[in-house]
Design an enzyme around this catalytic site. Structure first.
Site, PDB file in Angstrom:
ATOM      1  N   GLU A  24      33.495  43.398  40.609  1.00  0.00           N
ATOM      2  CA  GLU A  24      33.884  41.984  40.432  1.00  0.00           C
ATOM      3  C   GLU A  24      33.098  41.326  39.436  1.00  0.00           C
ATOM      4  OE1 GLU A  24      35.658  41.874  44.933  1.00  0.00           O
ATOM      5  OE2 GLU A  24      34.101  40.604  44.508  1.00  0.00           O
ATOM      6  N   GLU A  55      37.620  44.275  47.745  1.00  0.00           N
ATOM      7  CA  GLU A  55      36.619  45.647  47.875  1.00  0.00           C
ATOM      8  C   GLU A  55      37.214  46.921  48.415  1.00  0.00           C
ATOM      9  OE1 GLU A  55      34.575  41.701  47.475  1.00  0.00           O
ATOM     10  OE2 GLU A  55      36.309  42.329  48.939  1.00  0.00           O
ATOM     11  N   PHE A  78      28.501  41.033  46.816  1.00  0.00           N
ATOM     12  CA  PHE A  78      27.387  40.589  47.960  1.00  0.00           C
ATOM     13  C   PHE A  78      27.535  41.580  48.982  1.00  0.00           C
ATOM     14  CE2 PHE A  78      27.228  36.585  45.577  1.00  0.00           C
ATOM     15  CZ  PHE A  78      25.547  36.335  45.557  1.00  0.00           C
ATOM     16  N   ASP A  79      26.397  41.808  49.636  1.00  0.00           N
ATOM     17  CA  ASP A  79      26.322  42.703  51.105  1.00  0.00           C
ATOM     18  C   ASP A  79      27.431  42.391  51.982  1.00  0.00           C
ATOM     19  OD1 ASP A  79      24.936  40.177  51.842  1.00  0.00           O
ATOM     20  OD2 ASP A  79      23.049  41.267  51.486  1.00  0.00           O
ATOM     21  N   HIS A 124      26.071  36.329  52.326  1.00  0.00           N
ATOM     22  CA  HIS A 124      25.506  36.675  51.370  1.00  0.00           C
ATOM     23  C   HIS A 124      24.012  37.252  51.384  1.00  0.00           C
ATOM     24  CE1 HIS A 124      28.560  34.150  49.581  1.00  0.00           C
ATOM     25  NE2 HIS A 124      28.233  34.344  48.374  1.00  0.00           N
TER      26      HIS A 124
END
Length: 318
Positions: A24, A55, A78-79, A124
């Site tokens: 992204e 995702e 982000f994780d 995040h």
């Protein structure tokens, strides 16, 4: 570190036209952290692909591309955004080699900015490494220096196994020399500070904190050996055991919650292998078993130098 990661992808793409990037906002924008900046201009939109905000679709598409001979490198922005892709990663990506009896491999790298301390909002600042390490079929690794960021990502891209590559986002701005000739044995831990009294094992974002704590402990006459694990799955238990046989004590530090974390697995294995060498119980310093807090109090949540020094005191009390 961000530039080292960019250089690693640039060199890998220059050497192998089957390497491509997807994620992204990674193309025109260069990613939220600008890790892929300039690569679309060099290699074009067919090899540096901006994807929809999905995702599961990113990883699912990467699996199909890998089956057709490509080497996709996916970025999860982000994780905390990786969980929609968790099913694809754990049910498909991790298992196709075993499912096919070794006939099929999936050389996919999933890059995930990892960890906290950047003052961000919910989802995040996660540390999901234990979830992936628990899944057989995945390699999980994280660098702590610009050199390792370059060398380890090059190794990950060249691997025929799927790799979860965790990038400590608070270290993206960490500076250091990078030698493109240096290769990384990503499954081996590194002693980054020699010591004789206690072993401190850490990885990714906490390695600089561990080194600072070891330096502070030296003022009290304590010699702390610091190991950078680098690989989370597989774990280099041999290196940790060798250090513990020398020092007799072990503290393990990571940002993720201690409950169910990588530190618990490492502590169990060291307790089995080093029982008669240990002078004190293995201690863990990690995040608390709670959702990641708001930015105003994340400093109280994350392990810091003081919490590590307190763990040293508890270990030396035995």
């Amino acid at each position: 570190m961000a530039k080292a990661l960019n250089l690693a992808m640039d060199d890998a793409m220059a050497e192998d036209e089957k390497v491509l990037l997807m994620g992204e906002d990674i193309g025109t924008l260069g990613g939220v952290f600008r890790v892929t900046q300039g690569l679309k201009q060099t290699y074009g939109a067919q090899r540096v692909m901006d994807t929809p905000l999905g995702e599961a679709g990113i990883v699912g598409t990467a699996i199909g591309l890998a089956l057709r001979g490509y080497r996709p490198v996916c970025e999860i922005q982000f994780d905390g955004f990786v969980f929609p892709a968790f099913n694809q990663i754990t049910s498909q990506l991790a298992k196709i080699r075993a499912r096919s009896g070794g006939h099929l491999s999936l050389p996919v790298v999933v890059r995930i900015p990892d960890g906290g301390n950047i003052g961000s909002i919910e989802h995040h600042s996660e540390s999901p490494e234990a979830l992936f390490a628990h899944t057989a079929g995945l390699r999980v690794m994280t660098p702590s220096t610009p050199q390792d960021a370059y060398s380890m990502l090059r190794e990950a891209i060249s691997s025929d196994d799927p790799v979860i590559f965790l990038e400590p986002k608070r270290r993206y701005w960490l500076k250091g020399e990078v030698d493109r000739r240096i290769t990384a044995d990503t499954q081996r831990a590194q002693i980054v500070r020699e010591g004789r009294d206690l072993t401190l094992a850490a990885y990714g974002p906490l390695v600089p904190v561990a080194l600072a704590a070891a330096q502070a402990a030296q003022e009290d006459g304590r010699s702390i050996e610091v190991l950078d694990l680098r690989s989370i799955s597989p774990l280099d238990v041999d290196a940790v055991a060798a250090s513990v046989h020398k020092t007799g004590r072990l503290v393990i530090a990571h940002e993720a919650p201690s409950f169910g974390g990588i530190g618990g697995e490492l502590a169990a294995q060291i307790a089995q292998r080093c029982f008669y060498a240990l002078e004190a119980p293995v201690l863990r310093v990690g995040g608390y078993h709670m959702p990641y807090p708001v930015a105003a109090v994340e400093g109280d949540y994350l392990p810091d130098i003081d919490r590590l020094l307190e763990a040293f005191d508890r270990s030396f009390a035995y």
